[in-house]
Scaffold this active site. Sequence first.
Site, PDB file in Angstrom:
ATOM      1  N   GLU A 258      20.195 -10.357  17.441  1.00  4.38           N
ATOM      2  CA  GLU A 258      21.388 -11.043  16.922  1.00  4.38           C
ATOM      3  C   GLU A 258      21.495 -12.449  17.534  1.00  4.38           C
ATOM      4  OE1 GLU A 258      25.196 -11.862  18.598  1.00  4.38           O
ATOM      5  OE2 GLU A 258      25.388  -9.686  18.369  1.00  4.38           O
ATOM      6  N   HIS A 259      21.198 -12.562  18.829  1.00  6.21           N
ATOM      7  CA  HIS A 259      21.197 -13.897  19.459  1.00  6.21           C
ATOM      8  C   HIS A 259      20.165 -14.822  18.806  1.00  6.21           C
ATOM      9  CE1 HIS A 259      23.427 -13.451  23.501  1.00  6.21           C
ATOM     10  NE2 HIS A 259      23.791 -12.452  22.741  1.00  6.21           N
TER      11      HIS A 259
END
Lengths: 439, 471
Positions: B85-86
């Site tokens: 997600e980062h």
Amino acid sequence: MKHHTINLIVGFFFLIAFSVGPFSSSAEALEIRQLTSPKGIKLWFVKDTNLPIIQMRFLWRGGAANFDPGLIRFLSTMLDEGAGDLDATTFQTRKEDYGIKLSFSAEKDSFSGSLSTLSKHKDEAFSLLALAVNKPRFADTPLERMRQALMAGHRRSASDSGTIASETWWQNTLAGHAYGNAVRGTPEFTQKVTQGMLRKAHRQLFAQDNLIISVVGDIEETDLLSQIDKIFAELPVKNSLQQIKPFSTSDGSFVFVDFPGPQTEIIFGHIGIPFNDPDYYPALVVNHILGGGGFSARLMTEIREKRGLVYSVYSYLNEIGSLPVWMGRMGTSHKNVEEALTVLHVELQRMREDGPTEIELKNAKNYIMGSYALGFDSGRKIASKMLTAQYFGLPPSHFEKRNSYIEAVTLEDARRVARRLLKPDQLIITAVGQKATSE
Amino acid sequence: MLLRLSFRFSGRPFYILLMIMSIALSACSQSRDNPQNIKTDTLPNGLEIVVITDKRAPVITHMVWYKAGATDDPDGKSGIAHYFEHLMFKGTNTLASGEFSEKIAMMGGSENAFTSHDYTAYFQRISSDRLGEVMKLEADRMTNLVFVEAEALSEQDVVLEERASRTDSSPLALLGEKLRHVLHKPSPYARPIIGWRHEIEKLNVEDAKDFYKRFYAPDNAILVVAGDADMPEVKKLAARYYGAIPPANKPKNQLIKADNLSAPETIYMQDVRTRQPVMQRIYRLPVWNRDNAKSFAALELLIEILSSGTTGRLYQSLIVNEKIAVGVGGWADTMRRAHGEAVVYISPSDTTHIDSNIALLDEEIKKLKTEQVTLQELERAKTKTLADTLYAQDSQFAQARIYGSLMSIGLTIEDVGRWTQDIEAVSAADILKAANLYLDASQSITGLLTPPLDAPNKIKSGSEKAEAPTS
């Protein structure tokens, strides 16, 4: 009854601001009404019948700093612990039976309250609020119960590195001044609070001349005004708060507090620029570029994105009563503290000396102006915006004009104010963690 | 007190949102009075669309929910869903790293993302006339993400700092990890969303690429738009920007259920940072389905009656009458891909009162299993729960989050709507049944967090079986 209406504040303004796009907005306009009740209580009101709920926010100027530290926090827990002819359990039962939300909160410079109710239960909600505001009992049994809850709060605060860092920063920055004290006070003081002290504080603080109110929701104006009189018109006209002494802030310093854990929590900052200063909006823009919102701020880019030293770093402008501050925070592994602080200093110095670039300024202004509408997309947010505007003595038309103040910030302003705002050599820093050990 | 992780805007990023379902779920239904403001549709490539119209302000919340979360982390690679997600904020084949965020900011938008066990979601809040532009950007990173080794390595450090800040700095968070590690074995719910530290340290770009290829596709995603928008425009724009992305046609991961515990477990944890002791108990629940939806509604009201507010039974018993606790609370999190949880916590007034608190908690639970709750308790719990759903409708962001999270685990709009009716229909007899069905002590775990205690005290030190696997 006297009241006048200022039309179209929220909706109209935004419709204009956002009129360019693939499809035109059909958002409804909400109007802010500045009202005065028959008995002279002033408030701002937005009638919103989209949902069958009413949300009220109210605030008294004057807070923890006007009293012995900890007293007002204690007061905030006691108002719904029995009032008038209702004991604590009866009061709370009635509140929960109707799904009413009522809470009070103490800050250094203010005491505020929040009431949410379904519109069909408004009479019950307003009458409970009237009792809590005018006739809190401060009875012994609930007082001891709240004392225990507050003592638990002290224990939790003492085991949280973020709280320790923040409280140490304030104490260190305003050595000896009331603004430097934690709102929660000390455990020793909490143990000593009596019914008499709470009664006196309640009498001094709760008045009409330091009160502001905002209401959003599904209620008729005339009904609201008579309810407002029942709640607030019995209060003394004038408050009798102790005045706050002038403050002076300390010079730059670094304070380290030893605390176990994997990270060092760092708070940094110094005196800021107040909201009523002509340089406030340039300062807001400069701070946004340096450490404000989002991933593109310089501190975020340099400390997180490029070096992976922190998960979060940010800075902001804040104001406690007459004290403006600029401050920020980050958390990093013990071994990275030195590097993170070095980068922080370099970035402050760079912004102070060169100011932002033209592109940074343009982007920041776009963001700050464009995102303003996001603060008005719920009744709760509108109520809180209206409270803040009243707190700073602004008219409702401020919401229309605010973006023009941002638009007016020039590169020259930003450079000049960056120099005025940021003083890396006067930075006050607290770090809570462990000294790095060499491996 | 301990369990609220709020959304923080204004430059205070959050990446993991631990959904506290006592708040979210109690708010999970649109009232039946105005369901017409919610519309759903599906694109030919499988992308589901939900539009929640609320025109009070000319802004929208645009979200894309992927039906992939920490439960989809491969064994030994815990934390990959969240780490990935980062990486979604890095570059694509047409955008440099960070340019996504810059473009959103330049349009006056706020953005972020969050990962749970069941899903990962990305959102922007922005002026409604920018909807097409944010869709274009979000669609771009659904399929065109570029992986740069150096950026990925630095982001790994960021995630490790995030773990240090959110979990390792918080004894209570560490206790929660330990409890779930035992309670949910061998299901993936036994692993923390952010991952075990030693496994995060070993994640690499190839793991991230694999995760992306497998799960990031329109047929595994839901588009939610809330605010100043209507379905026809949203669908037209969605077809333009998301419609061209081919489906992945990948099979779903099989759900792995937890093993039954042989007996109730207790985990003792002592931490030098802790001053205020805490007791937390988690009951593992069966998997949600349409057949048990009604009895789960009864469970939610049961937990409300037991642990919520100052009228709740635990508050009245432990704090008001016995004065041996300073805080109580609880919630039921029933709607998850696999096992839900019912959670109760108590802050004892001091460590000498831990045993008496647990004894009284057990007594209150026994009462719920043997005697019907009063009519006043039942009505109050319903009123509070339904009032909360109305308060939640004030926020377009909350509405988008509620529908996104529930649909990403397979619920339909109708399921969500039925929840309100189920709550209204609960009887005292239903609550008694739910107590016996779901508050099964043998499938529960109790955790005690205290300051270091003197050796002779009967509180034991940390239990080995609660440790995270070390290799």
